[in-house]
Design an enzyme around this catalytic site. Structure first.
Site, PDB file in Angstrom:
ATOM      1  N   SER A 187      14.004  -2.493   4.928  1.00  0.00           N
ATOM      2  CA  SER A 187      12.742  -1.751   4.976  1.00  0.00           C
ATOM      3  C   SER A 187      12.163  -1.865   6.373  1.00  0.00           C
ATOM      4  CB  SER A 187      11.750  -2.331   3.970  1.00  0.00           C
ATOM      5  OG  SER A 187      10.447  -1.910   4.316  1.00  0.00           O
TER       6      SER A 187
ATOM      7  N   HIS B 103      15.398   1.988   4.236  1.00  0.00           N
ATOM      8  CA  HIS B 103      14.279   2.143   3.303  1.00  0.00           C
ATOM      9  C   HIS B 103      12.998   2.415   4.091  1.00  0.00           C
ATOM     10  CE1 HIS B 103      12.330   1.336  -0.638  1.00  0.00           C
ATOM     11  NE2 HIS B 103      11.370   0.742   0.068  1.00  0.00           N
TER      12      HIS B 103
ATOM     13  N   ASP C 299       8.937   3.085   3.788  1.00  0.00           N
ATOM     14  CA  ASP C 299       7.782   2.902   2.911  1.00  0.00           C
ATOM     15  C   ASP C 299       6.625   3.796   3.342  1.00  0.00           C
ATOM     16  OD1 ASP C 299       8.573   0.814   1.008  1.00  0.00           O
ATOM     17  OD2 ASP C 299       8.857  -0.397   2.805  1.00  0.00           O
TER      18      ASP C 299
ATOM     19  N   MET D 188       2.885   4.993   2.609  1.00  0.00           N
ATOM     20  CA  MET D 188       1.660   4.525   1.937  1.00  0.00           C
ATOM     21  C   MET D 188       0.482   5.366   2.404  1.00  0.00           C
ATOM     22  SD  MET D 188       2.125   0.416   2.230  1.00  0.00           S
ATOM     23  CE  MET D 188       3.719  -0.372   2.034  1.00  0.00           C
TER      24      MET D 188
ATOM     25  N   HIS E  65      10.416   5.752  -0.088  1.00  0.00           N
ATOM     26  CA  HIS E  65       9.644   5.194  -1.217  1.00  0.00           C
ATOM     27  C   HIS E  65       8.203   5.668  -1.069  1.00  0.00           C
ATOM     28  CE1 HIS E  65       8.050   1.130  -3.076  1.00  0.00           C
ATOM     29  NE2 HIS E  65       7.722   2.172  -3.804  1.00  0.00           N
TER      30      HIS E  65
ATOM     31  N   MET F 198       4.645   5.592  -1.939  1.00  0.00           N
ATOM     32  CA  MET F 198       3.532   4.865  -2.566  1.00  0.00           C
ATOM     33  C   MET F 198       2.264   5.656  -2.276  1.00  0.00           C
ATOM     34  SD  MET F 198       4.825   1.074  -1.514  1.00  0.00           S
ATOM     35  CE  MET F 198       5.864   1.776  -0.251  1.00  0.00           C
TER      36      MET F 198
ATOM     37  N   MET G 175       9.741  -2.781  -8.742  1.00  0.00           N
ATOM     38  CA  MET G 175       8.950  -3.514  -7.743  1.00  0.00           C
ATOM     39  C   MET G 175       8.877  -4.983  -8.157  1.00  0.00           C
ATOM     40  SD  MET G 175       8.127  -1.473  -5.307  1.00  0.00           S
ATOM     41  CE  MET G 175       7.289  -2.775  -4.395  1.00  0.00           C
TER      42      MET G 175
ATOM     43  N   GLY H 104       2.367  -2.389  -1.309  1.00  0.00           N
ATOM     44  CA  GLY H 104       1.308  -2.239  -0.316  1.00  0.00           C
ATOM     45  C   GLY H 104       1.562  -3.000   0.966  1.00  0.00           C
ATOM     46  N   PHE H 105       2.266  -4.111   0.871  1.00  0.00           N
ATOM     47  CA  PHE H 105       2.459  -4.960   2.055  1.00  0.00           C
ATOM     48  C   PHE H 105       3.833  -5.610   2.027  1.00  0.00           C
ATOM     49  CE2 PHE H 105      -1.984  -4.860   0.862  1.00  0.00           C
ATOM     50  CZ  PHE H 105      -2.582  -4.461   2.052  1.00  0.00           C
TER      51      PHE H 105
ATOM     52  N   ASP I 206      12.738  -4.244  -4.950  1.00  0.00           N
ATOM     53  CA  ASP I 206      11.968  -4.175  -3.702  1.00  0.00           C
ATOM     54  C   ASP I 206      10.798  -5.155  -3.751  1.00  0.00           C
ATOM     55  OD1 ASP I 206      10.606  -3.373  -1.423  1.00  0.00           O
ATOM     56  OD2 ASP I 206      10.213  -1.328  -2.112  1.00  0.00           O
TER      57      ASP I 206
ATOM     58  N   GLY J 211      12.487  -6.369   3.754  1.00  0.00           N
ATOM     59  CA  GLY J 211      11.745  -6.085   4.974  1.00  0.00           C
ATOM     60  C   GLY J 211      11.633  -7.312   5.840  1.00  0.00           C
TER      61      GLY J 211
HETATM   62  C1  DX5 Z   1       6.124  -3.151  -0.365  1.00  0.00           C
HETATM   63  C2  DX5 Z   1       7.221  -2.230   0.104  1.00  0.00           C
HETATM   64  C3  DX5 Z   1       8.455  -2.942   0.457  1.00  0.00           C
HETATM   65  C4  DX5 Z   1       8.306  -3.926   1.582  1.00  0.00           C
HETATM   66  C5  DX5 Z   1       9.199  -5.077   1.278  1.00  0.00           C
HETATM   67  O1  DX5 Z   1       5.058  -2.423  -0.824  1.00  0.00           O
HETATM   68  O2  DX5 Z   1       7.532  -1.268  -0.885  1.00  0.00           O
HETATM   69  O3  DX5 Z   1       9.547  -2.064   0.696  1.00  0.00           O
HETATM   70  O4  DX5 Z   1       8.644  -3.428   2.847  1.00  0.00           O
HETATM   71  O5  DX5 Z   1       8.952  -6.079   2.189  1.00  0.00           O
HETATM   72  P1  DX5 Z   1       9.409  -7.583   1.905  1.00  0.00           P
HETATM   73  O6  DX5 Z   1      10.905  -7.547   1.815  1.00  0.00           O
HETATM   74  O7  DX5 Z   1       8.895  -8.297   3.093  1.00  0.00           O
HETATM   75  O8  DX5 Z   1       8.773  -8.001   0.616  1.00  0.00           O
HETATM   76 ZN    ZN Z   2       9.476  -0.088  -0.578  1.00  0.00          ZN
END
Ligand code: DX5
Ligand code: ZN
Length: 228
Positions: free
Chosen positions: A8, A33, A35, A37, A66, A68, A137, A142-143, A176, A198
């Site tokens: 990610s 990947h 993300d 948001m 993805h 969100m 998930m 979100g983070f 994820d 990520g």
């Molecule tokens: C979270 C994202 C993830 C995120 C994962 O909301 O959807 O894809 O980047 O990050 P790590 O691997 O650090 O949890």
């Molecule tokens: Zn993601």
């Protein structure tokens, strides 16, 4: 089904995304990947179609987008045109999920459905036969950098059973959130076949090597007994 690693880029340096993609691809990344948001469905705001378009120009691997966001129906055309190969949408925001899944497929993009940690597997019951993949998930979205929620392992197994029961045994489960070398083998043993990571990759100092190591840890679960 082998295991795929989807780094990610959320945890990468946004000023050097091309370098980030190249390094994880050298390490054996199978997917990239992305993300997205919107500051509404989740508190954070990240990137949109123009960045996906630029990534598509440099990435050798398919882009796994993805979403969100609260109103994905408004943006799926734009992300498909930008170069997404896979797109996933959250069941929590879609009253007409069946329509959305088929709209994504009609664009020639693989359609995935995402469950938040508190969303029950039964929410997939009527759509399980239609999806190209399911994203579980394992943190609240979100983070990056959050801690893996252990119950996610049981959930992956339940989604696997539902997909198989629905005649969709070819559809992989993606996981994820909080994935790293310590839990990769366990989630694969539970049935996950696409691992997003990520911070475990981009906060490691050596994304290429971290990708390679995560892939080895994940694949070990397919060939040998899993330590618990
Ligand atoms: C979270 C994202 C993830 C995120 C994962 O909301 O959807 O894809 O980047 O990050 P790590 O691997 O650090 O949890
Ligand atoms: Zn993601």
């Amino acid at each position: 089904m082998s295991v795929q690693i989807a780094p990610s880029i959320l945890s990468a340096d946004f000023a050097a995304l091309g370098d980030a993609v190249a390094s994880v691809e050298r390490g054996g990344a199978d997917l990239i990947h992305v993300d997205v948001m919107d500051g509404h469905f989740v508190p954070n705001i990240t990137i949109g179609p123009p960045v996906v378009k630029s990534l598509a120009r440099v990435a050798q691997r398919p882009l796994d987008v993805h979403l969100m966001i609260s109103e994905p129906d408004r943006y799926i055309d734009a992300f498909a045109a930008a170069g997404a190969s896979m797109m996933s949408v959250h069941v929590e925001v879609l009253p007409h999920l069946h329509r959305t899944v088929h709209a994504i497929k009609a664009l020639g993009v693989k359609a995935g459905v995402v469950l938040n940690p508190s969303t029950p597997v039964v929410a997939l019951e009527e759509i399980a036969g239609d999806v190209d993949f399911v994203l579980v998930m394992s943190v609240n979205p979100g983070f990056g950098g959050q801690r893996f929620i252990p119950r996610s392992e049981v959930k992956v197994a339940a989604v696997r059973a539902l997909l198989d029961r629905s005649g969709n045994s070819g559809a992989p489960i993606e996981i994820d959130g909080g994935i790293d070398e310590t839990n990769a083998a366990r989630v694969v043993a539970a049935g996950a076949r696409i691992l997003v990571a990520g911070s475990a990759i981009f906060a490691s100092g050596d994304p290429e090597q971290a990708t390679r190591a995560l892939k080895a840890a994940a694949q070990a679960a397919l060939t040998g007994p899993v330590a618990r």
